[in-house]
Enzyme design. Structure first.
Site, PDB file in Angstrom:
ATOM      1  N   HIS A 133      32.369   3.569  19.269  1.00  0.00           N
ATOM      2  CA  HIS A 133      33.847   3.487  18.610  1.00  0.00           C
ATOM      3  C   HIS A 133      33.603   4.404  17.050  1.00  0.00           C
ATOM      4  O   HIS A 133      33.125   3.923  16.197  1.00  0.00           O
ATOM      5  CB  HIS A 133      33.576   2.033  18.082  1.00  0.00           C
ATOM      6  CG  HIS A 133      35.142   1.490  17.773  1.00  0.00           C
ATOM      7  ND1 HIS A 133      36.131   2.394  17.726  1.00  0.00           N
ATOM      8  CD2 HIS A 133      35.639   0.465  17.076  1.00  0.00           C
ATOM      9  CE1 HIS A 133      37.165   1.752  17.599  1.00  0.00           C
ATOM     10  NE2 HIS A 133      36.974   0.602  17.070  1.00  0.00           N
ATOM     11  N   CYS A 270      33.707  -4.794  12.035  1.00  0.00           N
ATOM     12  CA  CYS A 270      34.731  -4.137  12.498  1.00  0.00           C
ATOM     13  C   CYS A 270      36.062  -4.756  12.612  1.00  0.00           C
ATOM     14  O   CYS A 270      37.236  -4.117  12.624  1.00  0.00           O
ATOM     15  CB  CYS A 270      34.312  -3.263  13.662  1.00  0.00           C
ATOM     16  SG  CYS A 270      33.779  -4.329  14.878  1.00  0.00           S
TER      17      CYS A 270
END
Ligand code: CP
Ligand code: NVA
Length: 327
Positions: A133, A270
């Site tokens: 990511h 996140c």
């Protein structure tokens, strides 16, 4: 930095200087936006956003950043295209590459986004795969830099499932930027050996320190940042919940753990996070397992040491930097 025309698929493909320059550019673009300055040099450009998994932050960050830069975008939701079901990724890439100037992809295996990039002929940006990511790490590092003034030498401890997209990408990012990274998890949740070996080789060049520790109190000693993520990621089957909760509960980020790290240690996530019972899944898990939070307590999440909403905002500024630098 000249990365025009380049894909943004994983941090392994970028030098520490390029990663640093993207963070700097994001800070500049953020300052411009805060000052009310319009910066829209990409008028006439079109981008496609492919989401095979759901999203709040990444989708909104790409859309807002694209509009700020003067571009227009098309959003393809997890069910609204032929991708994978009726049309291969290679064919999709060649079609979209004829119409768009850049393509974002969120989905499953890293090989899918790599194939898309191979055939598209325009920059492709990874908006999350099972393995990586990378745009999230830029936002995390901008947040750390804003708070501490530097990345170098800072110690980041990742608590939880460290063998998935977030653990992997944070390890790569820390290795590249000369930071200290500790995976704090049971051994079976450490990143895979091949990726660790690649990161160790990078660490030799950058001075980064990589550690793998199953004792949470030992792991967080001297930490500047404690980071966690959900225990079950998008696309994983419901059957894994039992084992994950049993295995990872000792790695929940509590105030006791934050205090063991020291006063200056901050919390990042996140997002989305299971820190209370404000979600459908959170409530279901609570009824079944009798717990009121998972990877982080509400106390830590809501504390002044939690920088999670600065971090979420920084998704937009950093994604804007990635698009501006590669288009
Ligand atoms: N952090 C993150 O990628 O959030 P979304 O799933 O909402 O995009
Ligand atoms: N590991 C999580 C990250 C979400 C941003 C997932 O893949 O679902």
């Amino acid at each position: 930095m000249n990365i025009k025309g380049k894909n943004f698929l994983k941090l392994l493909d970028f030098s520490p200087e390029e990663i640093g320059a993207l963070i700097e550019l994001a800070a500049e673009l953020k300052a411009k936006k805060k000052a009310g300055e319009v910066y829209a040099p990409f008028a006439g450009k079109q981008i496609a956003l492919i989401f095979e998994k759901t999203s709040t932050r990444t989708r909104c960050a790409f859309e807002v950043a694209a509009h700020d830069l003067g571009m227009q975008c098309t959003y393809l939701d997890p069910s609204a295209s032929q991708i994978g079901k009726k049309e291969s990724i290679a064919d999709t890439a060649r079609v979209l590459g004829r119409m768009y100037d850049g393509i974002e992809y969120r989905g499953f295996g890293q090989e899918i986004v790599e194939t898309l990039a191979k055939y598209a002929g325009v920059p492709v940006w990874n908006g999350l795969t099972n393995e990586f990511h990378p745009t999230q790490i830029l936002a995390d590092f901008l947040t750390i830099k804003e708070h501490f003034g530097t990345l170098e030498g800072k110690k980041l401890v990742y608590c939880g499932d460290a063998r998935y997209n977030m653990g992997n990408s944070l390890m790569v990012g820390c290795a590249k930027m000369g930071m200290a990274f500790t995976a704090c998890a049971p051994e079976e949740y450490f990143p895979d050996a091949e990726l660790i070996a690649r990161c160790q080789a990078i660490a030799v060049e950058t001075g980064a320190v990589l550690e793998f520790e199953s004792d949470p109190i030992k792991a967080v000693s001297g930490a500047d940042v404690i980071y966690t993520d959900v225990w079950v990621s998008m696309g994983e089957p419901d059957e894994v919940w039992d084992k994950r909760i049993a295995d990872l509960t000792p790695y929940r980020v509590t105030m006791e753990l934050m205090n063991a790290a020291g006063e200056g240690c901050v919390f990042l996530h996140c997002l989305p996070a299971f820190h209370d019972l404000g979600t459908t899944i959170g409530k279901q898990i609570s009824e079944k397992y009798g717990i009121d939070c998972m990877e982080v307590t509400d106390e830590v999440f809501e504390s002044s040491r939690s920088l999670v909403f600065d971090e979420a905002e920084n998704r937009m500024h950093t994604i804007k930097a990635v698009m501006a630098a590669t288009l």
